[in-house]
Design an enzyme around this catalytic site. Structure first.
Site, PDB file in Angstrom:
ATOM      1  N   ASP A   1       0.780  -1.251   0.000  1.00 41.70           N
ATOM      2  CA  ASP A   1       0.000   0.000   0.000  1.00 41.70           C
ATOM      3  C   ASP A   1       0.809   1.298   0.000  1.00 41.70           C
ATOM      4  O   ASP A   1       0.495   2.224   0.778  1.00 41.70           O
ATOM      5  CB  ASP A   1      -0.962   0.007   1.203  1.00 41.70           C
ATOM      6  CG  ASP A   1      -2.005  -1.098   1.155  1.00 41.70           C
ATOM      7  OD1 ASP A   1      -1.999  -1.883   0.195  1.00 41.70           O
ATOM      8  OD2 ASP A   1      -2.823  -1.182   2.093  1.00 41.70           O
TER       9      ASP A   1
ATOM     10  N   HIS B   1     -17.773   2.003   0.661  1.00 46.73           N
ATOM     11  CA  HIS B   1     -17.165   0.971   1.502  1.00 46.73           C
ATOM     12  C   HIS B   1     -17.511   1.177   2.976  1.00 46.73           C
ATOM     13  O   HIS B   1     -17.469   2.296   3.485  1.00 46.73           O
ATOM     14  CB  HIS B   1     -15.637   0.982   1.325  1.00 46.73           C
ATOM     15  CG  HIS B   1     -14.980  -0.280   1.784  1.00 46.73           C
ATOM     16  ND1 HIS B   1     -14.333  -0.378   2.985  1.00 46.73           N
ATOM     17  CD2 HIS B   1     -14.914  -1.507   1.208  1.00 46.73           C
ATOM     18  CE1 HIS B   1     -13.879  -1.631   3.116  1.00 46.73           C
ATOM     19  NE2 HIS B   1     -14.213  -2.320   2.056  1.00 46.73           N
TER      20      HIS B   1
ATOM     21  N   LYS C   1      -7.054  -4.985  -2.976  1.00 48.14           N
ATOM     22  CA  LYS C   1      -7.790  -5.519  -1.824  1.00 48.14           C
ATOM     23  C   LYS C   1      -8.707  -4.455  -1.254  1.00 48.14           C
ATOM     24  O   LYS C   1      -8.490  -3.259  -1.445  1.00 48.14           O
ATOM     25  CB  LYS C   1      -6.813  -6.036  -0.768  1.00 48.14           C
ATOM     26  CG  LYS C   1      -5.839  -4.989  -0.306  1.00 48.14           C
ATOM     27  CD  LYS C   1      -4.818  -5.558   0.645  1.00 48.14           C
ATOM     28  CE  LYS C   1      -3.935  -4.467   1.179  1.00 48.14           C
ATOM     29  NZ  LYS C   1      -4.650  -3.408   1.899  1.00 48.14           N
TER      30      LYS C   1
ATOM     31  N   CYS D   1      -2.028  -2.828   7.626  1.00 43.42           N
ATOM     32  CA  CYS D   1      -1.852  -3.754   6.501  1.00 43.42           C
ATOM     33  C   CYS D   1      -0.519  -4.490   6.521  1.00 43.42           C
ATOM     34  O   CYS D   1      -0.447  -5.658   6.155  1.00 43.42           O
ATOM     35  CB  CYS D   1      -2.075  -3.012   5.191  1.00 43.42           C
ATOM     36  SG  CYS D   1      -3.804  -2.505   5.029  1.00 43.42           S
TER      37      CYS D   1
HETATM   38  C1  VGL Z   1      -4.648   0.555   5.703  1.00 43.51           C
HETATM   39  C2  VGL Z   1      -6.249   1.383   7.109  1.00 43.51           C
HETATM   40  C3  VGL Z   1      -7.217   1.260   6.137  1.00 43.51           C
HETATM   41  C4  VGL Z   1      -3.213   0.188   5.489  1.00 43.51           C
HETATM   42  C5  VGL Z   1      -5.606   0.416   4.708  1.00 43.51           C
HETATM   43  O1  VGL Z   1      -2.751   0.162   4.338  1.00 43.51           O
HETATM   44  O2  VGL Z   1      -2.531  -0.087   6.508  1.00 43.51           O
HETATM   45  N1  VGL Z   1      -4.985   1.024   6.898  1.00 43.51           N
HETATM   46  N2  VGL Z   1      -6.874   0.777   4.931  1.00 43.51           N
END
Ligand code: VGL
Ligand code: ZN
Length: 204
Positions: free
Chosen positions: A8, A52, A106, A151
């Site tokens: 991410d 979402h 994801k 994540c």
């Molecule tokens: C993430 C919170 C919500 C991450 C993704 O990449 O850690 N954290 N969505």
């Protein structure tokens, strides 16, 4: 065989983004270097529809960072982030884009969040990454990216559960840090057998 899993590294998790991780952009440099030294490179991309249910804005009376009970357990509510097709969902512009061989998206199902690169937050629904890595005879993972306490942590813990040897690149992760969640994440990962290294100590 070893793979680099880049979690991410997207605009919304970098300074100025919708769910800013402090110093999130500083992971880009060490990750770019690592991309050249490992044979298999995989990226994940948080990829939410605008309705979402992990977004506080879709609950009326809730604020970001409140928690709610979902069918699969507790869920933190976030500011709207990484909405499919928006600039915030794009990878950081300085992150190299040629070396990556697979991009795993994801969080694209409205009713369920997905922190880990392997399983959604019900810890049952698979992303398909494990099958891909098995098919390529990968048994060791080097993990870097954002955010350490969400994540990255869940990706590392699931990887250990699935039997991979896991190394976390300490200088190439940054966390959101809600009530010491970064320290807690490091403890959980250590207990699960994750090793910690600096990017300079990693070779193929
Ligand atoms: C993430 C919170 C919500 C991450 C993704 O990449 O850690 N954290 N969505
Ligand atoms: Zn998300």
């Amino acid at each position: 065989m070893k793979a680099l899993i880049i979690v991410d590294v997207q605009n919304d998790f970098c300074p100025g983004g919708a769910l800013e991780v402090p110093e999130g952009d500083t992971v880009v440099k060490p990750i770019n270097k690592l991309m050249d030294s490992l044979d298999c490179v995989v990226q994940t991309q948080d990829w939410h529809p605008s309705d979402h249910l992990s977004f506080a804005s879709n609950h009326g009376n809730k604020d970001p960072y409140d928690t709610i009970e979902m069918e699969y357990g507790e869920q933190v509510l976030w500011p709207d982030h990484c909405v499919q097709g928006t600039e915030g969902a794009e990878f950081h512009p300085d992150l190299k884009n040629k070396p990556s061989q697979l991009i795993v998206r994801k969080g694209f199902r409205k009713d369920i969040d997905s922190y880990s690169a392997f399983f959604e937050n019900d810890h049952e629904t698979v992303t398909g990454l494990h099958g891909y890595l098995q098919a390529r005879n990968i048994d060791e993972l080097v993990i870097a990216g954002l955010a350490t306490d969400f994540c990255v942590k869940w990706t590392a813990l699931d990887a250990r559960k699935l039997g991979y040897k896991v190394t976390l690149v300490e200088n190439a992760v940054r966390g959101i840090d809600i009530e010491s969640s970064v320290d807690a994440a490091f403890d959980e990962m250590r207990e699960a057998g994750v090793e910690f290294k600096n990017s300079g100590e990693i070779s193929d």
